[in-house]
Design an enzyme around this catalytic site. Sequence first.
Site, mmCIF file in Angstrom:
data_model
loop_
_atom_site.group_PDB
_atom_site.id
_atom_site.type_symbol
_atom_site.label_atom_id
_atom_site.label_comp_id
_atom_site.label_asym_id
_atom_site.label_seq_id
_atom_site.Cartn_x
_atom_site.Cartn_y
_atom_site.Cartn_z
ATOM 1 N N GLY A 25 -3.588 46.627 76.092
ATOM 2 C CA GLY A 25 -3.288 48.043 76.341
ATOM 3 C C GLY A 25 -4.557 48.881 76.279
ATOM 4 N N ASP A 26 -4.413 50.171 76.589
ATOM 5 C CA ASP A 26 -5.524 51.124 76.507
ATOM 6 C C ASP A 26 -6.694 50.784 77.420
ATOM 7 O OD1 ASP A 26 -4.071 52.410 74.451
ATOM 8 O OD2 ASP A 26 -4.897 51.005 72.984
ATOM 9 N N LYS A 29 -5.161 52.601 82.420
ATOM 10 C CA LYS A 29 -4.215 52.542 83.552
ATOM 11 C C LYS A 29 -3.882 53.944 84.072
ATOM 12 C CE LYS A 29 -1.231 50.186 80.992
ATOM 13 N NZ LYS A 29 -2.073 49.931 79.833
ATOM 14 N N GLY A 54 -0.169 55.815 75.636
ATOM 15 C CA GLY A 54 -1.015 57.003 75.689
ATOM 16 C C GLY A 54 -1.926 56.882 76.894
ATOM 17 N N HIS A 55 -1.613 57.626 77.942
ATOM 18 C CA HIS A 55 -2.430 57.558 79.161
ATOM 19 C C HIS A 55 -3.273 58.827 79.266
ATOM 20 C CE1 HIS A 55 0.650 54.543 80.993
ATOM 21 N NE2 HIS A 55 -0.184 53.988 80.148
ATOM 22 N N GLN A 256 1.250 49.532 77.938
ATOM 23 C CA GLN A 256 0.764 48.434 77.088
ATOM 24 C C GLN A 256 0.075 47.343 77.929
ATOM 25 O OE1 GLN A 256 4.303 49.488 76.319
ATOM 26 N NE2 GLN A 256 3.241 51.061 75.174
ATOM 27 N N THR A 271 4.805 44.491 71.593
ATOM 28 C CA THR A 271 5.757 45.579 71.709
ATOM 29 C C THR A 271 7.072 44.957 72.174
ATOM 30 O OG1 THR A 271 6.119 47.806 72.568
ATOM 31 C CG2 THR A 271 5.118 46.222 74.090
ATOM 32 N N THR A 334 -2.008 57.973 71.173
ATOM 33 C CA THR A 334 -0.693 58.312 70.631
ATOM 34 C C THR A 334 -0.753 58.544 69.128
ATOM 35 O OG1 THR A 334 0.366 57.037 72.364
ATOM 36 C CG2 THR A 334 1.703 57.479 70.426
ATOM 37 N N THR A 335 -1.477 57.672 68.424
ATOM 38 C CA THR A 335 -1.462 57.755 66.955
ATOM 39 C C THR A 335 -2.782 58.246 66.373
ATOM 40 O OG1 THR A 335 -2.235 55.488 66.832
ATOM 41 C CG2 THR A 335 0.160 55.820 66.783
ATOM 42 N N GLY A 336 -3.831 58.283 67.176
ATOM 43 C CA GLY A 336 -5.148 58.685 66.684
ATOM 44 C C GLY A 336 -5.839 57.588 65.882
ATOM 45 N N ASP A 372 -19.273 52.050 81.862
ATOM 46 C CA ASP A 372 -20.431 52.881 81.533
ATOM 47 C C ASP A 372 -20.715 52.935 80.030
ATOM 48 O OD1 ASP A 372 -17.843 54.146 81.597
ATOM 49 O OD2 ASP A 372 -18.819 56.015 81.042
ATOM 50 N N SER A 465 -14.305 51.435 87.149
ATOM 51 C CA SER A 465 -14.334 52.820 86.698
ATOM 52 C C SER A 465 -15.677 53.053 86.002
ATOM 53 C CB SER A 465 -13.164 53.057 85.741
ATOM 54 O OG SER A 465 -13.342 54.275 85.095
ATOM 55 N N GLY A 467 -16.772 56.192 84.829
ATOM 56 C CA GLY A 467 -16.768 57.420 84.032
ATOM 57 C C GLY A 467 -15.337 57.902 83.906
HETATM 58 P P1 IMP Z 1 5.329 49.491 69.192
HETATM 59 O O1 IMP Z 1 5.259 49.358 70.670
HETATM 60 O O2 IMP Z 1 5.158 50.891 68.705
HETATM 61 O O3 IMP Z 1 6.550 48.814 68.615
HETATM 62 O O4 IMP Z 1 4.070 48.698 68.574
HETATM 63 C C1 IMP Z 1 3.946 47.267 68.680
HETATM 64 C C2 IMP Z 1 2.487 46.881 68.898
HETATM 65 O O5 IMP Z 1 2.055 47.337 70.181
HETATM 66 C C3 IMP Z 1 1.524 47.518 67.907
HETATM 67 O O6 IMP Z 1 0.469 46.606 67.679
HETATM 68 C C4 IMP Z 1 1.007 48.738 68.634
HETATM 69 O O7 IMP Z 1 -0.269 49.152 68.167
HETATM 70 C C5 IMP Z 1 0.909 48.180 70.041
HETATM 71 N N1 IMP Z 1 1.005 49.213 71.080
HETATM 72 C C6 IMP Z 1 2.111 49.877 71.468
HETATM 73 N N2 IMP Z 1 1.822 50.733 72.458
HETATM 74 C C7 IMP Z 1 0.520 50.603 72.718
HETATM 75 C C8 IMP Z 1 -0.372 51.201 73.672
HETATM 76 O O8 IMP Z 1 0.001 52.035 74.509
HETATM 77 N N3 IMP Z 1 -1.663 50.780 73.622
HETATM 78 C C9 IMP Z 1 -2.098 49.838 72.756
HETATM 79 N N4 IMP Z 1 -1.308 49.258 71.858
HETATM 80 C C10 IMP Z 1 -0.011 49.629 71.838
#
Ligand code: IMP
Length: 481
Positions: A25-26, A29, A54-55, A256, A271, A334-336, A372, A465, A467
């Site tokens: 993830g991250d 996208k 978190g996009h 994800q 997830t 999403t969570t910081g 970059d 990508s 930048g």
């Molecule tokens: P959940 O999706 O909140 O149940 O989290 C399950 C796992 O997926 C955890 O390790 C989260 O950190 C990870 N996770 C969920 N959504 C994202 C995302 O958008 N980016 C990166 N990791 C994610």
Amino acid sequence: MSRLADLIAQKPEITTVAVTDGQFGDTGKGKIVDELASGWAQFVVRANGGANAGHTIWVMGRKVVLHLIPAGILHPDVVNIIGTGVAFDPRAFSAELKALAEFGVPSTPLVSHCAKLVLPQHILMDRLREAGADGTLGTTGRGIGPCYTDHVGRCGLTVNDLSNPDELARKLRANLAEKMPFLREQDPEKIKAILGQEELGSGELFTPKPDSCFLDVDAIIAQYRQFENQITVANTDEIVRTARDEGARILLEGAQGLMLDLKHGRYPYVTCSDCTVDGLARGAGLSGEDVDLPLTIFKAPYMTCVGMGSFPTEIEDEVLAEEIRKRGNEYGATTGRPRRVGWFDLPLARYAHHCCKRRKPVVSHAIFTKLDVLTGFESIKICFEYEYEGPNYNVAGRWIRTGERLQTAIPDEFVLSQCQPIYKYFPGWKTSFSSAKTRKGLPWRLEEIIDVIAHESGFMPLAASVGPERDQTAILNELCI
Ligand code: IMP
């Protein structure tokens, strides 16, 4: 039209594109989806996950963070859809709409009547479990796991229930009754504290009555009904299928990544949704065969991960990890949470290639992001293979022996936790290339690294990508379909 949109438009036979993530993830996208919506896509469908994603998109120096709403929303001529495969949280949705309106975006997406409804008890259970003594997964605390669990357990609610007050009340009560055994065991003070959080209504859902597990069902109904008029509910599966039949250009937006996929990721640190191309297609109302072009996104030549679970190439030198984290702004959208940082992992990319490979097109196209970030580094490490250091261990009838070298990752948490990465070193590059439009604009040492990754993983590099801003994307190759 963005460069990427223009590239895809050159092949009019491509009408459905899926954007997935080959890592944890991250990978950026959202930026890619935004660019494809800039002149190519007519429909953008978010097909899996929920407000856990978190996009981040940068437009002329302004940052937009999307969680549930598809990244095509910044384009008024695009129909944005939250599909059937999504875990839909009305409160998160409402907050995101408000933030978008402040940004000057008045549009709102259509929401599938079959999307899974995230309930306050899902978020409560997710957070209670994460705070519990029996080990955590490091979830985002957005109620995703409990919501999908209810769906599979056939006791979940859907967005359609919001439009039917009597059914909503009946199903909500039944759902809560089903949660009683777990909630009854919990500390009421912890429940009160979680329900006191702003995202859950700052305490309005709390009741001191233990027989309803401290959740006030009438307050939940009132809260959810108040969001109803903000949600444009539709049979989006039918809309997407009709659009496909009429030859419209459809973009499936994934959340994800493959390693977090419920079935093919590194279980149990995953997830609860399907993050694959086929999962996206189904979550949007289509079938995997409808996807003409899957695009797999990779962060390179470093990568990141949040939450618990093995991350074989994780950088242990915290000073170096922090340097990369700061440069790449690697903090969860999403969570910081600070993201864990590691080097590019070829065994994982080979596994991703194995999972993503299709009969048509035979070539798997990849887009590399964040290229970059490491400009100026003396040297770059890439993991070519793992050395398995654990005890002999049987996977699917085959013994993995101590000291064995693995070229392709095995998505088994025990195996991954015992793997030592074997690295090769590459000299870094010094020159900035933030305005590169094609391969020629990249430093040759970076080009070499991309070619090595492509050659070793099997993916063809389509774009890079360079930048964070929209259209800071260099085209590396023509489409090969
Ligand atoms: P959940 O999706 O909140 O149940 O989290 C399950 C796992 O997926 C955890 O390790 C989260 O950190 C990870 N996770 C969920 N959504 C994202 C995302 O958008 N980016 C990166 N990791 C994610």
